[in-house]
Scaffold this active site. Structure first.
Site, PDB file in Angstrom:
ATOM      1  N   VAL A 269     -17.257   4.118  -2.417  1.00 16.82           N
ATOM      2  CA  VAL A 269     -17.823   2.809  -2.059  1.00 16.82           C
ATOM      3  C   VAL A 269     -19.152   2.991  -1.318  1.00 16.82           C
ATOM      4  CG1 VAL A 269     -17.431   0.634  -0.854  1.00 16.82           C
ATOM      5  CG2 VAL A 269     -15.492   1.839  -1.853  1.00 16.82           C
TER       6      VAL A 269
ATOM      7  N   GLY B 135     -18.549   7.942   0.305  1.00 13.84           N
ATOM      8  CA  GLY B 135     -17.676   8.279  -0.823  1.00 13.84           C
ATOM      9  C   GLY B 135     -17.929   7.310  -1.959  1.00 13.84           C
TER      10      GLY B 135
ATOM     11  N   LYS C  69       0.873  -1.175   0.000  1.00 16.30           N
ATOM     12  CA  LYS C  69       0.000   0.000   0.000  1.00 16.30           C
ATOM     13  C   LYS C  69       0.908   1.222   0.000  1.00 16.30           C
ATOM     14  CE  LYS C  69      -4.546   0.866   0.683  1.00 16.30           C
ATOM     15  NZ  LYS C  69      -5.734   0.129   0.265  1.00 16.30           N
TER      16      LYS C  69
HETATM   17  P1  NAD Z   1     -13.652   7.953  -0.524  1.00 14.25           P
HETATM   18  O1  NAD Z   1     -12.548   8.887  -0.238  1.00 14.25           O
HETATM   19  O2  NAD Z   1     -14.317   8.016  -1.855  1.00 14.25           O
HETATM   20  O3  NAD Z   1     -14.804   8.098   0.579  1.00 14.25           O
HETATM   21  C1  NAD Z   1     -14.563   8.231   1.935  1.00 14.25           C
HETATM   22  C2  NAD Z   1     -15.713   9.055   2.485  1.00 14.25           C
HETATM   23  O4  NAD Z   1     -15.616   9.053   3.898  1.00 14.25           O
HETATM   24  C3  NAD Z   1     -15.700  10.517   2.016  1.00 14.25           C
HETATM   25  O5  NAD Z   1     -16.978  10.893   1.552  1.00 14.25           O
HETATM   26  C4  NAD Z   1     -15.315  11.276   3.288  1.00 14.25           C
HETATM   27  O6  NAD Z   1     -15.868  12.582   3.332  1.00 14.25           O
HETATM   28  C5  NAD Z   1     -15.879  10.386   4.347  1.00 14.25           C
HETATM   29  N1  NAD Z   1     -15.284  10.545   5.674  1.00 14.25           N
HETATM   30  C6  NAD Z   1     -13.977  10.751   6.009  1.00 14.25           C
HETATM   31  N2  NAD Z   1     -13.851  10.834   7.343  1.00 14.25           N
HETATM   32  C7  NAD Z   1     -15.101  10.674   7.862  1.00 14.25           C
HETATM   33  C8  NAD Z   1     -15.623  10.673   9.174  1.00 14.25           C
HETATM   34  N3  NAD Z   1     -14.836  10.845  10.226  1.00 14.25           N
HETATM   35  N4  NAD Z   1     -16.959  10.445   9.331  1.00 14.25           N
HETATM   36  C9  NAD Z   1     -17.759  10.261   8.276  1.00 14.25           C
HETATM   37  N5  NAD Z   1     -17.316  10.286   6.998  1.00 14.25           N
HETATM   38  C10 NAD Z   1     -16.013  10.486   6.795  1.00 14.25           C
HETATM   39  O7  NAD Z   1     -13.081   6.479  -0.244  1.00 14.25           O
HETATM   40  P2  NAD Z   1     -13.647   5.098  -0.762  1.00 14.25           P
HETATM   41  O8  NAD Z   1     -12.892   4.716  -1.981  1.00 14.25           O
HETATM   42  O9  NAD Z   1     -15.135   5.134  -0.789  1.00 14.25           O
HETATM   43  O10 NAD Z   1     -13.156   4.112   0.395  1.00 14.25           O
HETATM   44  C11 NAD Z   1     -13.821   4.063   1.653  1.00 14.25           C
HETATM   45  C12 NAD Z   1     -13.117   3.072   2.556  1.00 14.25           C
HETATM   46  O11 NAD Z   1     -13.122   1.785   1.948  1.00 14.25           O
HETATM   47  C13 NAD Z   1     -11.637   3.382   2.819  1.00 14.25           C
HETATM   48  O12 NAD Z   1     -11.299   2.987   4.123  1.00 14.25           O
HETATM   49  C14 NAD Z   1     -10.893   2.526   1.823  1.00 14.25           C
HETATM   50  O13 NAD Z   1      -9.581   2.202   2.239  1.00 14.25           O
HETATM   51  C15 NAD Z   1     -11.783   1.291   1.810  1.00 14.25           C
HETATM   52  N6  NAD Z   1     -11.685   0.500   0.587  1.00 14.25           N
HETATM   53  C16 NAD Z   1     -11.970   1.069  -0.615  1.00 14.25           C
HETATM   54  C17 NAD Z   1     -11.879   0.304  -1.761  1.00 14.25           C
HETATM   55  C18 NAD Z   1     -12.219   0.888  -3.112  1.00 14.25           C
HETATM   56  O14 NAD Z   1     -12.383   0.113  -4.070  1.00 14.25           O
HETATM   57  N7  NAD Z   1     -12.373   2.177  -3.236  1.00 14.25           N
HETATM   58  C19 NAD Z   1     -11.508  -1.047  -1.686  1.00 14.25           C
HETATM   59  C20 NAD Z   1     -11.260  -1.619  -0.424  1.00 14.25           C
HETATM   60  C21 NAD Z   1     -11.346  -0.808   0.705  1.00 14.25           C
END
Ligand code: NAD
Length: 367
Positions: free
Chosen positions: A198, A196, A94
């Site tokens: 996901v 966000g 990562k």
């Molecule tokens: P993203 O950045 O698109 O969305 C994250 C969201 O969380 C944002 O809308 C942000 O404003 C919000 N956020 C941040 N801090 C917060 C808080 N304290 N309270 C409430 N909301 C808060 O990210 P994503 O791609 O949707 O990923 C979300 C999670 O899933 C992450 O932990 C990421 O590591 C994990 N993940 C994502 C993927 C993927 O395919 N994108 C795959 C596996 C794991």
């Protein structure tokens, strides 16, 4: 007067990398710095026994470098077990870029980061994570082939987030089946924290199924947008963890199940996309087990994204991506049952299987 010479007695005897609590026999940790673009990044390669270390890049405004290092160590370790339990021939890695993705991310910075990825000759392959878009991976692709999650128009599998959300939905259904005896989520109250890439897609699956969805995010605009689009209720209280709900879906950042929250949580199931939801795996996993809260291990149910980007390396198509992602349902159910039979935490049961696969491969390759 400030002296250039540091008295050795003044150097604190701390072990900044190998001595970190989150350091778990990582193979390589790379610090990347470029003054001109302002790039400050850390790449963590945890384990490459099963294959090259693949994992996304997160751009985040960390409070300090310790926090960034800790994050990359925890995240890269998680990727090792995610790939192993999903049956992919990939190791765990990562990267984190320190900075505000909204204001500090430039094409030059992304390409410089790509050059660092390239310098590792394929030991680490990147993709998107929090703060990254498919278009950022397209920029990285201009300087290195060791990147996935690029646009479909450029021959990639596109944004992995909808597939991640589908896998989380499958894992959540399996956990519901285990806990409630049915995987139908209609009328279940599901709290999605973080809407966000996901989170939004998960909200879509849940509302389509007739679940009562409550959403929270630090981004007001997104809350309004997602609420209007899917009819989800915006959370208006001030302590998410004390709220009544059937299922808690952490989809923002990790470590939300911690000392402060764990005894307040009223949900009967925890199933979400965020990586490293348990602040301290053993401790918090055991408390959840004791409280009868079913925790669907994050690295197991959020593997849809890695399945999607792996398709770019192995050249399999959408149907196979969906088949593999749907299978998260079966794997989750098996792990939950195994944990119950063996009196293990669900996290431990999943880790055991992942570790076994790595150990077997290690033995085979060392013959
Ligand atoms: P993203 O950045 O698109 O969305 C994250 C969201 O969380 C944002 O809308 C942000 O404003 C919000 N956020 C941040 N801090 C917060 C808080 N304290 N309270 C409430 N909301 C808060 O990210 P994503 O791609 O949707 O990923 C979300 C999670 O899933 C992450 O932990 C990421 O590591 C994990 N993940 C994502 C993927 C993927 O395919 N994108 C795959 C596996 C794991």
């Amino acid at each position: 007067m400030i002296s250039d010479v540091i008295n050795p007695k003044d150097i604190k005897k701390v072990d900044p990398v190998f001595g970190q609590l989150s350091f778990d026999d990582h193979e390589q940790v790379v610090f990347c710095h470029d003054k001109d673009t302002g790039l400050k990044a850390i790449i963590g390669i945890h384990n490459t026994v099963l294959g090259p270390a693949l994992g996304g890049t997160r751009m985040w405004q960390y409070n300090n470098e310790w926090e960034a290092l800790n994050d990359v160590l925890r995240l890269s370790r998680g990727m090792t077990f995610k790939a192993a339990i999903t049956g992919l021939n990939l190791g765990g890695g990562k990267a984190v870029i320190i900075g505000d993705a909204k204001t500090q991310k430039t094409p030059e910075l992304m390409k410089k980061f790509g050059e660092y990825v390239h310098s590792l000759s394929g030991r680490y392959i990147t993709a998107e994570d929090v703060g990254m878009e498919t278009s950022d991976m397209d920029l990285v692709r201009e300087v290195t082939p060791y990147v996935t999650g690029i646009s479909e128009s450029k021959g990639g599998a596109g944004n992995p987030s909808p597939i991640t959300a589908y896998g989380v939905f499958m894992g959540m259904k399996a956990a519901a089946k285990f806990k409630f005896g049915t995987d139908i989520l209609e009328d279940k109250t599901v709290f999605v924290q973080g809407i966000g890439h996901v989170g939004e897609s998960l909200v879509e699956h849940l509302t389509n199924e007739g679940a009562k969805v409550i959403i929270a995010d630090i981004n007001e605009e997104r809350l309004q947008e997602v609420s209007t689009k899917y009819g989800a209720t915006i959370y208006s209280g001030n302590d998410i963890y004390s709220e009544s709900m059937d299922i808690y879906a952490p989809c923002a950042l990790g470590a939300t199940v911690n000392d402060d929250t764990i005894y307040k949580i009223k949900a009967e199931v925890i199933a979400g996309a965020a990586n490293n939801q348990l602040a301290i795996e053993d401790k918090h996993g055991a408390i959840l087990q004791k409280r009868g809260i079913v925790y669907a291990p994050d690295f197991l149910i959020n593997a849809g994204g890695i399945i999607n980007v792996y398709a770019e390396l192995e050249n399999y198509g959408k149907q196979e991506i969906l088949r593999k992602t749907e299978n998260i349902y079966n794997t989750t159910l098996q792990i939950l049952e195994k944990a119950k039979e063996s009196d293990l935490t669900t996290n431990q049961a999943a880790l055991d299987i992942a570790r076994e696969r790595i150990a077997t491969r290690k033995k085979e390759t060392s013959k």
